[in-house]
Design a protein around this motif. Structure first.
Motif, PDB file in Angstrom:
ATOM      1  N   ASN A   1     -15.090   6.343 -17.605  1.00 28.68           N
ATOM      2  CA  ASN A   1     -15.508   7.102 -18.783  1.00 28.68           C
ATOM      3  C   ASN A   1     -14.400   7.268 -19.810  1.00 28.68           C
ATOM      4  OD1 ASN A   1     -18.014   7.404 -17.600  1.00 28.68           O
ATOM      5  ND2 ASN A   1     -17.564   9.430 -16.740  1.00 28.68           N
ATOM      6  N   TYR A   2     -13.178   7.512 -19.346  1.00 29.52           N
ATOM      7  CA  TYR A   2     -12.090   7.807 -20.274  1.00 29.52           C
ATOM      8  C   TYR A   2     -11.167   6.614 -20.534  1.00 29.52           C
ATOM      9  CZ  TYR A   2     -13.551  12.519 -18.977  1.00 29.52           C
ATOM     10  OH  TYR A   2     -14.285  13.653 -18.722  1.00 29.52           O
ATOM     11  N   GLY A   3     -11.215   5.605 -19.641  1.00 32.66           N
ATOM     12  CA  GLY A   3     -10.309   4.477 -19.796  1.00 32.66           C
ATOM     13  C   GLY A   3     -10.995   3.160 -20.071  1.00 32.66           C
ATOM     14  N   ASN A   4     -12.342   3.144 -19.875  1.00 36.77           N
ATOM     15  CA  ASN A   4     -13.111   1.912 -20.106  1.00 36.77           C
ATOM     16  C   ASN A   4     -12.492   0.732 -19.360  1.00 36.77           C
ATOM     17  OD1 ASN A   4     -15.277   0.529 -21.209  1.00 36.77           O
ATOM     18  ND2 ASN A   4     -14.125  -0.105 -23.029  1.00 36.77           N
ATOM     19  N   LEU A   5     -12.105   0.979 -18.101  1.00 40.07           N
ATOM     20  CA  LEU A   5     -11.366  -0.025 -17.330  1.00 40.07           C
ATOM     21  C   LEU A   5     -12.290  -0.939 -16.536  1.00 40.07           C
ATOM     22  CD1 LEU A   5      -8.560   2.323 -16.005  1.00 40.07           C
ATOM     23  CD2 LEU A   5      -8.206   0.395 -17.548  1.00 40.07           C
ATOM     24  N   LYS A   6     -11.882  -2.189 -16.375  1.00 34.97           N
ATOM     25  CA  LYS A   6     -12.593  -3.115 -15.516  1.00 34.97           C
ATOM     26  C   LYS A   6     -12.337  -2.737 -14.053  1.00 34.97           C
ATOM     27  CE  LYS A   6     -11.936  -6.957 -18.756  1.00 34.97           C
ATOM     28  NZ  LYS A   6     -11.315  -8.300 -18.943  1.00 34.97           N
ATOM     29  N   ASP A   7     -13.263  -3.172 -13.203  1.00 33.99           N
ATOM     30  CA  ASP A   7     -13.139  -2.820 -11.786  1.00 33.99           C
ATOM     31  C   ASP A   7     -11.805  -3.257 -11.193  1.00 33.99           C
ATOM     32  OD1 ASP A   7     -15.666  -1.781 -11.895  1.00 33.99           O
ATOM     33  OD2 ASP A   7     -16.642  -3.597 -11.162  1.00 33.99           O
ATOM     34  N   ILE A   8     -11.359  -4.454 -11.533  1.00 29.71           N
ATOM     35  CA  ILE A   8     -10.139  -4.999 -10.948  1.00 29.71           C
ATOM     36  C   ILE A   8      -8.900  -4.243 -11.417  1.00 29.71           C
ATOM     37  CG2 ILE A   8      -9.608  -6.732 -12.717  1.00 29.71           C
ATOM     38  CD1 ILE A   8      -9.050  -8.688 -10.412  1.00 29.71           C
ATOM     39  N   ASP A   9      -9.012  -3.572 -12.592  1.00 31.44           N
ATOM     40  CA  ASP A   9      -7.854  -2.872 -13.160  1.00 31.44           C
ATOM     41  C   ASP A   9      -7.696  -1.441 -12.636  1.00 31.44           C
ATOM     42  OD1 ASP A   9      -7.165  -5.068 -14.706  1.00 31.44           O
ATOM     43  OD2 ASP A   9      -8.439  -4.443 -16.383  1.00 31.44           O
ATOM     44  N   LYS A  10      -8.772  -0.866 -12.119  1.00 28.35           N
ATOM     45  CA  LYS A  10      -8.727   0.540 -11.703  1.00 28.35           C
ATOM     46  C   LYS A  10      -7.675   0.803 -10.616  1.00 28.35           C
ATOM     47  CE  LYS A  10     -13.566   1.132 -12.942  1.00 28.35           C
ATOM     48  NZ  LYS A  10     -14.939   1.145 -12.436  1.00 28.35           N
ATOM     49  N   PRO A  11      -7.676   0.020  -9.514  1.00 28.60           N
ATOM     50  CA  PRO A  11      -6.647   0.281  -8.495  1.00 28.60           C
ATOM     51  C   PRO A  11      -5.229   0.004  -8.978  1.00 28.60           C
ATOM     52  CG  PRO A  11      -7.930  -1.668  -7.923  1.00 28.60           C
ATOM     53  CD  PRO A  11      -8.621  -1.034  -9.074  1.00 28.60           C
ATOM     54  N   LEU A  12      -5.072  -0.900  -9.957  1.00 29.04           N
ATOM     55  CA  LEU A  12      -3.738  -1.165 -10.493  1.00 29.04           C
ATOM     56  C   LEU A  12      -3.212   0.036 -11.272  1.00 29.04           C
ATOM     57  CD1 LEU A  12      -4.153  -4.845 -11.704  1.00 29.04           C
ATOM     58  CD2 LEU A  12      -2.753  -4.044  -9.797  1.00 29.04           C
ATOM     59  N   VAL A  13      -4.084   0.656 -12.069  1.00 26.54           N
ATOM     60  CA  VAL A  13      -3.683   1.855 -12.813  1.00 26.54           C
ATOM     61  C   VAL A  13      -3.310   2.971 -11.842  1.00 26.54           C
ATOM     62  CG1 VAL A  13      -4.499   3.668 -14.363  1.00 26.54           C
ATOM     63  CG2 VAL A  13      -5.000   1.277 -14.881  1.00 26.54           C
ATOM     64  N   VAL A  14      -4.104   3.123 -10.797  1.00 26.62           N
ATOM     65  CA  VAL A  14      -3.834   4.161  -9.795  1.00 26.62           C
ATOM     66  C   VAL A  14      -2.487   3.914  -9.116  1.00 26.62           C
ATOM     67  CG1 VAL A  14      -4.575   5.086  -7.564  1.00 26.62           C
ATOM     68  CG2 VAL A  14      -6.259   4.712  -9.373  1.00 26.62           C
ATOM     69  N   SER A  15      -2.256   2.689  -8.635  1.00 26.64           N
ATOM     70  CA  SER A  15      -1.015   2.421  -7.903  1.00 26.64           C
ATOM     71  C   SER A  15       0.207   2.516  -8.815  1.00 26.64           C
ATOM     72  CB  SER A  15      -1.082   1.048  -7.224  1.00 26.64           C
ATOM     73  OG  SER A  15      -1.321   0.024  -8.161  1.00 26.64           O
TER      74      SER A  15
END
Length: 642
Positions: A189-203
């Motif tokens: 909702n707030y980052g408009n991130l692709k699925d593959i990018d979500k865990p990268l942002v978290v880590s």
């Protein structure tokens, strides 16, 4: 009869010893209990009476009565356990219940677990009963060992089996999944991130948070500045942390940093969001610090939190990673590998398809605990053995760049030093060069369903062979693979199986719960080998049916541990290490041929007349197996092989 009773007493003693429970035989060293037993005659005379074993674990009395034959296990009066003198004297459960009720009335203890045991190590029954000071009792499910009743497990057993409530572990898992769901929505909702990018942002954010204690990063400094953005500050902290832990060579550092450039370069992440009143990056940083960073950094656990988050992100996005061959290994399986391979603090572990590093995390946790226990350490940071394990004894290979980044982050957060994980194709690595790392243990969950006649080197059995070739002579190896890889249905797979036996030894194969990888549609098994030693023709391998492992599917959560899981795992380990014998329904010991299907179902012969329920289960299992083959795109069961 007396000799048989003594034999049973000694077997029960061994079970107690294996479970690390100390009870007194024929009396009690605890005065209050010993005084109560002075009037506990089973014949009702008011004279002394002694159970086979009695003692205290935490605030529970454990009392055990045993009989040498299973036909003397219990005598019922209608639907209740008889407490008539003949029953109490001659039957295990009846005697145990009698003593438990007597102790409940004549001591201050309010929680008592009575256990009736009959038979021997090959054929037996172990039945617990819960008794309290109100004269109430409840029969509990039979167990295979006393592991549930030791000091580490008895509170959890009481909560799950007697109170029927969720344990702290279950609540923790539910919270992890709840947090993952919430974060998934926020990232979208707030980052408009692709699925593959979500865990990268978290880590990436987690690595930056690692710099807080070094005073080089602060969440409060994420103010949405347009000159030095929040993403630039986080990226700088990531780079500082990677250099601080001495990630080398430079190409590895550059690869990891390139994956995290999304944090620095994505505009929407660095702009103040009207709804949040801050940048999404600051919002994510605060969330992760409270919800996951502290759990990873300050809690000793083998839980792969990042792996959990990755798996949940994929599931919420309508996928499971299987299209990429990615099937993440559950925590209870990574822990089981450590136990089946009898991992030692001096071992060097190699996982050549490490994913998010679940096996390496479990191995590190297991080896560190062995050192801590052996040395009685209270502080571990300066211990040379602890530091050597972290820095030199855990090696991984991962092909996918983003998974490699997540795995590296995971290990750095666990304090493994510089993280000995490389971003390479395992199958292209020369086995003799990998042996230079002196790996004594191999663990692997290879990519699934990638092999075909056109790409025969991608069959799971090919990954297995290459791992075995990469270990030192005598190395122990365990892989979790689809059952189909143990059948060798194609000519290519059959040839690999033959070649494995020429150079390595198959120790056994354990068939697992079909829901182990819940939602993926894979029927898995664990194959265990010894590397570098040709398989002897007269070698007896173990083929075990561990489908009933004590785990069940819970709606909205997935696979969860039930109260029987620890007991069932202990039974598996006891059989695997030849501490007890088991009937052929559970374990078949046999010599093998390369052309055999290396599964319990191939070697097991059931000479009992099947019931309708047995027939229905067989048909159901067959249909599930066929369906899993189709889902994997491997329909060779229906092909005319040339």
């Amino acid at each position: 009869m007396a000799k048989k009773e003594v034999k049973t007493d000694l077997w029960v003693y061994d079970l107690l010893k294996d479970a690390e429970i100390e009870l007194d035989p024929q009396g009690s060293s605890i005065k209050e209990i010993d005084d109560a037993l002075k009037t506990a005659s089973k014949k009702g005379t008011g004279h002394v009476g002694f159970p086979e074993y009695v003692g205290v674990v935490k605030d529970f009395i454990i009392v055990i009565e045993d009989k040498p034959k299973t036909d003397k296990h219990v005598l019922l009066n209608g639907s209740v356990i008889s407490l008539e003198t003949n029953a109490v004297v001659n039957y295990a459960m009846n005697g145990a219940l009698f003593y438990a009720k007597h102790l409940a009335k004549n001591t201050t203890y309010k929680k008592i677990i009575a256990i009736g045991v009959s038979g021997d190590k090959k054929k037996h029954k172990i039945s617990p009963i819960y008794v309290d000071d109100t004269d109430y009792y409840r029969e509990l499910p039979d167990v295979e060992s006393f592991i549930s009743f030791n000091e580490k497990n008895i509170d959890e057993y009481y909560t799950r089996e007697i109170l029927k409530e969720d344990t702290n572990t279950e609540k923790e898992l539910a919270e992890i999944l709840k947090d993952a769901a919430s974060l998934h929505e926020d990232l979208r909702n707030y980052g408009n991130l692709k699925d593959i990018d979500k865990p990268l942002v978290v880590s990436g954010i987690l690595l930056a948070l690692n710099e807080i204690e070094k005073k080089s990063f602060s969440i409060d400094n994420l103010v949405g500045d347009t000159v030095e953005t929040d993403g630039q500050k986080i990226y700088k902290a990531i780079e500082s942390n990677l250099k601080r832990v001495n990630v080398q060579p430079q190409v590895k550092l550059d690869k990891i940093l390139s994956q995290f450039s999304i944090i620095r370069d994505t505009q929407i992440l660095n702009e103040i969001n009207d709804t949040l009143g801050e940048t999404p990056l600051k919002y994510y940083a605060k969330f992760l610090y409270e919800k996951i960073f502290k759990s990873i950094k300050y809690t000793s656990s083998s839980e792969d939190y990042l792996g959990r988050f990755y798996g949940e992100f994929m599931s919420y996005s309508g996928g499971d990673g299987q299209t990429l061959g990615i099937v993440l290994t559950p925590k209870h399986i990574t822990e089981l590998f450590c136990e089946l391979l009898d991992l030692k603090p001096e071992d060097v572990v190699l996982d050549p398809c490490c994913g998010t590093a679940g096996f390496l995390i479990a191995s590190m946790h297991y080896m560190l605990n062995e050192v801590i226990t052996t040395k009685g350490l209270k502080t571990i940071e300066k211990d040379p053995d602890i530091n050597h394990i972290r820095k030199h004894q855990l090696h991984g290979i991962e092909l996918q760049p983003y998974m490699f980044t997540i795995a590296t982050t995971n290990m750095i957060l666990r304090g493994d030093g510089k993280s000995n994980i490389i971003n390479e194709n395992f199958l292209k690595q020369e086995s003799d060069k990998l042996q230079l790392k002196s790996p004594t243990v191999g663990m692997m969950n290879p990519p699934y369903s990638q092999g075909s006649k056109k790409n025969s080197d991608l069959y799971e059995i090919c990954f297995t062979e290459h791992l075995l070739d990469s270990l030192v002579e005598g190395g122990r190896c365990a892989v979790i693979v689809p059952q189909s890889s143990m059948t060798g249905k194609t000519k290519e797979e059959q040839a690999v199986k033959e070649n494995i036996l020429k150079h390595h030894t198959l120790e056994g194969v354990i068939t697992l719960n079909k829901d182990t990888f819940y939602g993926v549609g894979v029927m898995p098994c664990i194959a265990i080998f010894t590397a570098g030693e040709p398989h002897p023709a007269n070698k007896e391998c173990k083929f075990i049916n561990f489908e009933n492992d004590g785990y069940k599917v819970s709606p909205h959560i997935g696979l969860i541990e039930t109260e029987s899981a620890k007991d069932k795992k202990q039974h598996l380990l006891d059989v695997w290490f030849d501490r007890i014998e088991a009937d052929t329904k559970f374990c078949v010991k046999t010599t093998i041929e390369a052309t055999d299907e290396w599964l319990h179902s191939f070697y097991y012969f059931n000479d009992e007349i099947p019931t309708d329920a047995d027939f229905d289960k067989t048909v159901g299992d067959y249909l599930s197996f066929e369906f899993s083959m189709i889902m994997q795109g491997r329909k060779y069961l229906f092909e005319d092989e040339e």
